[in-house]
Design a protein around this motif. Structure first.
Motif, PDB file in Angstrom:
ATOM      1  N   ASN A 476       0.879  -1.128  -0.084  1.00  0.00           N
ATOM      2  CA  ASN A 476       0.071  -0.063  -0.094  1.00  0.00           C
ATOM      3  C   ASN A 476       0.764   1.346   0.068  1.00  0.00           C
ATOM      4  N   ILE A 477       0.270   2.243  -0.537  1.00  0.00           N
ATOM      5  CA  ILE A 477       0.735   3.567  -0.430  1.00  0.00           C
ATOM      6  C   ILE A 477      -0.232   4.524   0.758  1.00  0.00           C
ATOM      7  N   PHE A 478       0.558   4.843   1.825  1.00  0.00           N
ATOM      8  CA  PHE A 478      -0.483   5.795   2.661  1.00  0.00           C
ATOM      9  C   PHE A 478       0.009   7.133   2.640  1.00  0.00           C
ATOM     10  N   VAL A 479      -1.243   7.950   2.396  1.00  0.00           N
ATOM     11  CA  VAL A 479      -1.034   9.431   2.250  1.00  0.00           C
ATOM     12  C   VAL A 479      -1.501  10.016   3.468  1.00  0.00           C
ATOM     13  N   GLY A 480      -1.088  11.076   4.090  1.00  0.00           N
ATOM     14  CA  GLY A 480      -1.427  11.647   5.335  1.00  0.00           C
ATOM     15  C   GLY A 480      -0.735  12.774   5.756  1.00  0.00           C
ATOM     16  N   ALA A 481      -0.456  13.026   7.131  1.00  0.00           N
ATOM     17  CA  ALA A 481       0.219  14.209   7.713  1.00  0.00           C
ATOM     18  C   ALA A 481       1.097  13.610   8.848  1.00  0.00           C
ATOM     19  N   HIS A 482       2.084  14.248   9.060  1.00  0.00           N
ATOM     20  CA  HIS A 482       3.117  13.948  10.348  1.00  0.00           C
ATOM     21  C   HIS A 482       3.252  15.223  11.062  1.00  0.00           C
ATOM     22  N   GLN A 483       2.552  15.201  12.008  1.00  0.00           N
ATOM     23  CA  GLN A 483       2.504  16.251  13.064  1.00  0.00           C
ATOM     24  C   GLN A 483       3.227  15.935  14.486  1.00  0.00           C
TER      25      GLN A 483
END
Length: 572
Positions: A476-483
């Motif tokens: 899979n390719i996971f798209v999101g945010a890293h905060q």
């Protein structure tokens, strides 16, 4: 340039270099004449003592030096070595035995026509090489042009930004005056107006004017009055004539988009049938060879349409990008404010550019979110102008590093950037500090070297707000945010064909357009994902490794990257 004896307080050795004399002092520090282990003479530039403790300065210095070493030595003083981590950080460059252009004109007056064309061609050749490597000089002036036997040599390129980012309260009015006289109008404006290669072309016009006439094109008896004339008046080109005068006038245009690129300057100078230009090239075979090499290596690219935006010097050789309509509106309004601001800067004795402080973020790694249906794939906007490019086969824009415990590293192995972690959730590699646009395209080759590894691509990254994150895992390719310590997933894109561990690289593409990113694999769209996370406002692109917590394998995780390209938005 005749060296002075060392002073009692001067070091006698830095690394492998034995210091034998002083060549001068400048905004960065002291320049020493030294002998290398091979017995050749080199120039060693040692950073000022007040800058050495500044971690931000060292980081930027390291990044700029890595870029400067990629500049081919066509009418430039070659960068040979550097140690940003020494107690006294230093840079080693080719020693050029010759006076500065400033000294020659001050002592002997304006150059003859043939010698003037030699300088014009030599500096244009140097800028073509410098800009072709994705570097902006930022402090081009007659003191940074050495009249060496064979060809003129441009020095101090690629490190000016690191110096500008430091406090310069001890900078003398004379130094400021010498710098301001060659600064482009856009450099006095809003911090959001980008400094591009076009600013160096403007400085080229000022240098040629000074070399041929003995005066700068905008005169002024103080830094503020000179700045005011640069912003509002036409240049004084009296003393120049013919095609060279026309070319200088174009280089001194107020609008960066109206200036020729360095490559265009060089082409027009070399192709000129004027007697001085022909004499300069026929009488200096080394100069002709350097100009021809710069032309053959960089190629020629036209200016893009005025509507195309940019925020960094393009890695496309010779290209100086225009600004957006929004920036153009800002530029129309900043002139009076800029003059007032510059007056205050001169009174304070300080000219400072403030930079962000990017760095590493301590994080933990929650697993990916639940798989979501893939949205209908929209066609991604076409690719825009190339902003950054790196083959990732050796330290260049991205740098190698190993943590003290040896359990996390970024290393260049077999022509790839390998990123490895052991007992950590993730690891990032040091990358370029360029301010990139919000809408952009990224394409990079990815290989997974262990079953428990995901390749990580951060964009819009800035501390402390983090950035958007794309993790390329086996299935899979996971798209999101890293905060901070939180990693969220806005969409999961399943892969029809898993990425096999150790297989040939697969090209992962990201095209950011507004609040959406389109993901591709080897040019085939996989899906769109929303960005969200409105508080993310950075501009950096980072590469690294992320531990795939769903994988059964434990232990070290490793990925590899090759050939990354970052492009700006296309014209609409």
């Amino acid at each position: 340039m005749r060296p002075e004896p060392l002073r009692p307080s001067d070091p006698v050795r830095l690394g492998e270099y034995e210091l034998v004399g002083r060549l001068g002092e400048g905004g960065m520090g002291t320049v020493f004449l030294a002998t290398s282990p091979a017995g050749t003479q080199v120039a060693v530039k040692v950073v000022r003592a007040d800058l050495a403790p500044d971690d931000e300065f060292r980081r930027r210095f390291r990044s700029e030096v890595a870029r400067a070493r990629q500049v081919p030595p066509f009418c430039t003083a070659e960068v040979l070595d550097a140690d940003p981590d020494a107690d006294h950080p230093y840079l080693v460059v080719e020693y050029v035995d010759g006076p500065t252009l400033q000294q020659v004109v001050d002592d002997k007056g304006p150059l003859t026509a043939a010698n003037l064309h030699s300088v014009a061609i030599g500096v244009a050749t140097a800028l073509t090489a410098i800009h072709g490597a994705g570097v902006i000089h930022r402090d081009l002036k007659p003191r940074n042009v050495l009249l060496a036997p064979g060809t003129p040599k441009v020095i101090d390129f690629g490190i000016a930004r690191a110096i500008e980012g430091a406090h310069t309260a001890n900078t003398s009015p004379e130094f400021m005056m010498g710098t301001v006289a060659y600064m482009a109008p856009e450099r006095f404006g809003d911090d959001e107006v980008p400094v591009t290669a076009a600013a160096d072309v403007f400085a080229w016009g000022g240098i040629v004017t000074y070399a041929g006439t003995g005066h700068t094109p905008f005169g002024g008896d103080s830094a503020p009055s000179t700045a005011g004339r640069i912003l509002t008046s036409q240049p004084d080109l009296s003393g120049l004539s013919g095609p060279l005068r026309d070319l200088v006038a174009a280089a001194l245009s107020k609008d960066p988009a109206d200036r020729p690129s360095a490559r265009e300057l060089l082409d027009r100078l070399v192709a000129s049938n004027s007697r001085p230009a022909v004499s300069a090239l026929e009488g200096q075979p080394d100069l002709r060879a350097a100009a021809n090499q710069a032309q053959s290596v960089t190629g020629l690219m036209p200016h893009p349409a005025p509507a195309e935006p940019t925020v960094v010097v393009s890695a496309i050789p010779g290209m100086a990008e225009p600004v957006t309509d929004d920036v153009e509106d800002k530029r129309r309004w900043f002139l009076p404010v800029s003059i007032a601001a510059l007056v205050l800067a001169v009174i304070a004795g300080t000219m400072m550019i403030v930079f962000g402080r990017p760095g590493q973020s301590p994080v933990a790694s929650p697993g990916p979110g639940p798989s979501e249906p893939v949205a209908e794939v929209s066609s991604a906007p076409p690719a825009g102008p190339l902003l950054l490019a790196d083959d990732l086969d050796k330290p260049r824009l991205w740098l190698a590093k190993t943590e003290p415990d040896g359990r996390s590293s970024c290393a260049f192995t077999d022509g790839e950037l390998h990123v490895r972690i052991d007992a950590k959730p993730l690891y990032k590699c040091r990358g370029p500090q360029d301010q990139l646009p919000e809408d952009l395209g990224i394409e990079v080759g990815v290989r997974l070297l262990s079953d428990n590894a995901c390749a990580a691509i951060w964009f819009h990254f800035k501390l402390p707000n983090g950035g958007h994150l794309v993790r390329v895992c086996r299935d899979n390719i996971f798209v999101g945010a890293h905060q901070s310590t939180n990693v969220s997933v806005s969409r999961t894109l399943p892969l029809d064909q898993p990425i096999e561990v150790g297989a040939e690289p697969t090209r992962i593409g990201l095209r950011v357009d507004g609040e959406t990113v389109t993901v591709t694999r080897d040019g085939v769209p996989l899906g769109d994902a929303p960005l969200g996370a409105a508080e993310i406002s950075g501009s950096r692109v980072l590469l690294g490794v992320f531990l795939d917590r769903d994988a059964p394998e434990a232990g070290a995780a490793e990925v590899a990257f090759d050939r990354i390209e970052v492009r700006g938005p296309s014209a609409r």
